[in-house]
Write a protein that holds these residues in place. Structure first.
Motif, PDB file in Angstrom:
ATOM      1  N   UNK A  29       0.846  -1.205   0.000  1.00 15.92           N
ATOM      2  CA  UNK A  29       0.000   0.000   0.000  1.00 15.92           C
ATOM      3  C   UNK A  29       0.878   1.250   0.000  1.00 15.92           C
ATOM      4  N   UNK A  30       2.080   1.116   0.542  1.00 12.81           N
ATOM      5  CA  UNK A  30       2.987   2.258   0.648  1.00 12.81           C
ATOM      6  C   UNK A  30       4.190   2.142  -0.290  1.00 12.81           C
ATOM      7  N   UNK A  31       4.057   1.306  -1.333  1.00 14.45           N
ATOM      8  CA  UNK A  31       5.116   1.148  -2.323  1.00 14.45           C
ATOM      9  C   UNK A  31       4.662   1.739  -3.652  1.00 14.45           C
ATOM     10  N   UNK A  32       5.620   2.237  -4.392  1.00 12.26           N
ATOM     11  CA  UNK A  32       5.343   2.703  -5.754  1.00 12.26           C
ATOM     12  C   UNK A  32       6.136   1.839  -6.719  1.00 12.26           C
ATOM     13  N   UNK A  33       5.794   1.881  -7.953  1.00  6.60           N
ATOM     14  CA  UNK A  33       6.529   1.167  -8.999  1.00  6.60           C
ATOM     15  C   UNK A  33       7.365   2.179  -9.776  1.00  6.60           C
ATOM     16  N   UNK A  41      -1.439   4.271  -0.719  1.00  3.69           N
ATOM     17  CA  UNK A  41      -1.710   4.908   0.568  1.00  3.69           C
ATOM     18  C   UNK A  41      -1.775   6.418   0.452  1.00  3.69           C
ATOM     19  N   UNK A  42      -0.831   6.984  -0.281  1.00  3.40           N
ATOM     20  CA  UNK A  42      -0.822   8.430  -0.495  1.00  3.40           C
ATOM     21  C   UNK A  42      -2.087   8.872  -1.226  1.00  3.40           C
ATOM     22  N   UNK A  68      -3.376  19.353   3.094  1.00  5.14           N
ATOM     23  CA  UNK A  68      -3.051  18.717   1.809  1.00  5.14           C
ATOM     24  C   UNK A  68      -1.600  18.277   1.753  1.00  5.14           C
ATOM     25  N   UNK A  69      -0.718  19.059   2.316  1.00  7.06           N
ATOM     26  CA  UNK A  69       0.709  18.708   2.320  1.00  7.06           C
ATOM     27  C   UNK A  69       0.932  17.368   3.020  1.00  7.06           C
ATOM     28  N   UNK A  74       2.732  11.954   4.556  1.00 10.39           N
ATOM     29  CA  UNK A  74       2.521  10.922   5.571  1.00 10.39           C
ATOM     30  C   UNK A  74       2.644   9.539   4.924  1.00 10.39           C
ATOM     31  N   UNK A  75       3.314   8.622   5.601  1.00  8.50           N
ATOM     32  CA  UNK A  75       3.457   7.265   5.073  1.00  8.50           C
ATOM     33  C   UNK A  75       3.255   6.250   6.191  1.00  8.50           C
TER      34      UNK A  75
END
Length: 147
Positions: A29-33, A41-42, A68-69, A74-75
């Motif tokens: 959920x907190x990983x990007x490709x 998550x973001x 918004x920031x 947040x992660x």
């Protein structure tokens, strides 16, 4: 009034909850490709912040103050917390639309993001924004968890 916007936003929020629950590995959920900036998550935090502000605060007068920031910084928020926040946002949506009638949809929206438009126009704009990011979350999950 039976407001179709409330029904549509709730439907998408339930899809968001389902999408988060489909992640086999919660850490994803907190990983990007590669080449993708935002994690699922973001994007979830961003979508919830957007709805709580643009609908909750602006239509429902909930008093929600958007950060918004933080939505983008947040992660590591646990899936359980994200799902609980989705459920809370569904309640905000239901509450906020209780007094919205067809006449209100024709009135000018309280904020001006892309020019003066009706509340109905902006709600359609926000719905499109939500579904756009939902597609990103779905594809990101499939990329990260491809068998």
């Amino acid at each position: 009034m039976d407001n179709f916007f409330a029904e549509l936003f709730e439907r998408e929020l339930l899809k968001l909850k389902d999408e988060l629950n489909k992640f086999k590995d919660e850490n994803n959920i907190w990983q990007a490709a590669a080449g993708i900036t935002n994690t699922a998550g973001t994007l979830t935090l961003h979508l919830l912040g957007n709805l709580n502000f643009t609908i909750g605060t602006q239509l429902g007068q909930t008093g929600y103050v958007r950060n918004r920031e933080q939505e983008f910084s947040l992660t590591g928020v646990p899936r359980e917390t994200l799902v609980a926040d989705i459920e809370k946002t569904i309640e905000v949506i239901r509450f906020s639309f209780e007094t919205v009638d067809r006449a209100r949809l024709d009135e000018p929206y309280t904020l001006d993001f892309v020019g003066p438009k009706s509340t109905g126009w902006y709600l359609t704009f926000f719905y499109g924004h939500f579904t756009y990011h939902m597609g990103q979350i779905n594809y990101l999950r499939r990329i990260l968890e491809a068998d």
